[in-house]
Write a protein that holds these residues in place. Sequence first.
Motif, PDB file in Angstrom:
ATOM      1  N   GLN A 119      -3.397   0.727  -3.215  1.00  0.00           N
ATOM      2  CA  GLN A 119      -2.761  -0.587  -3.335  1.00  0.00           C
ATOM      3  C   GLN A 119      -2.049  -0.733  -4.676  1.00  0.00           C
ATOM      4  O   GLN A 119      -2.610  -0.419  -5.733  1.00  0.00           O
TER       5      GLN A 119
ATOM      6  N   VAL B 106       0.871  -1.176   0.000  1.00  0.00           N
ATOM      7  CA  VAL B 106       0.000   0.000   0.000  1.00  0.00           C
ATOM      8  C   VAL B 106       0.904   1.220   0.000  1.00  0.00           C
ATOM      9  O   VAL B 106       1.805   1.321   0.848  1.00  0.00           O
TER      10      VAL B 106
ATOM     11  N   GLY C 203      -3.883   5.800   1.401  1.00  0.00           N
ATOM     12  CA  GLY C 203      -3.136   4.767   0.722  1.00  0.00           C
ATOM     13  C   GLY C 203      -3.820   4.217  -0.516  1.00  0.00           C
ATOM     14  O   GLY C 203      -5.050   4.256  -0.631  1.00  0.00           O
TER      15      GLY C 203
END
Length: 127
Positions: free
Chosen positions: A122, A95, A120
């Motif tokens: 991914q 992340v 964040g």
Amino acid sequence: QVHMMESGGGSVQAGGFLRLSCIDSTYQYSLEYWGCMGWFRQAPGKEREGVANIRRDGTTNYADSVAGRFVISQERTKNTLHLHMNKLKPEDTAVYYCAASSRDGACDFWEGRYNFWGQGTQVTVSS
């Protein structure tokens, strides 16, 4: 409350490319406002680590693991921070977080320096 917003994550095969982007949640802060901006990442089961950062004057710094493959840049006309990730490896899976410091001073990977964070995005790299 102002926070950072990341975009551009996804899944890619090893050797591929992704570009992450980051802007403040109000869309109002010029990049000149931030003394230091950076990208961090956290892989499963590991601590968060610094990836790249850039000072207000444009000076950049990279973690050894990404130097030569990743480039941090600022798109000033859009108040946007980017992370260009080339030659991605499975170990880059994590992340990725955007962070910014409104303070003047040093620009490094000490997380306490950054007072604004994103939630964040991914990045998954398959072999």
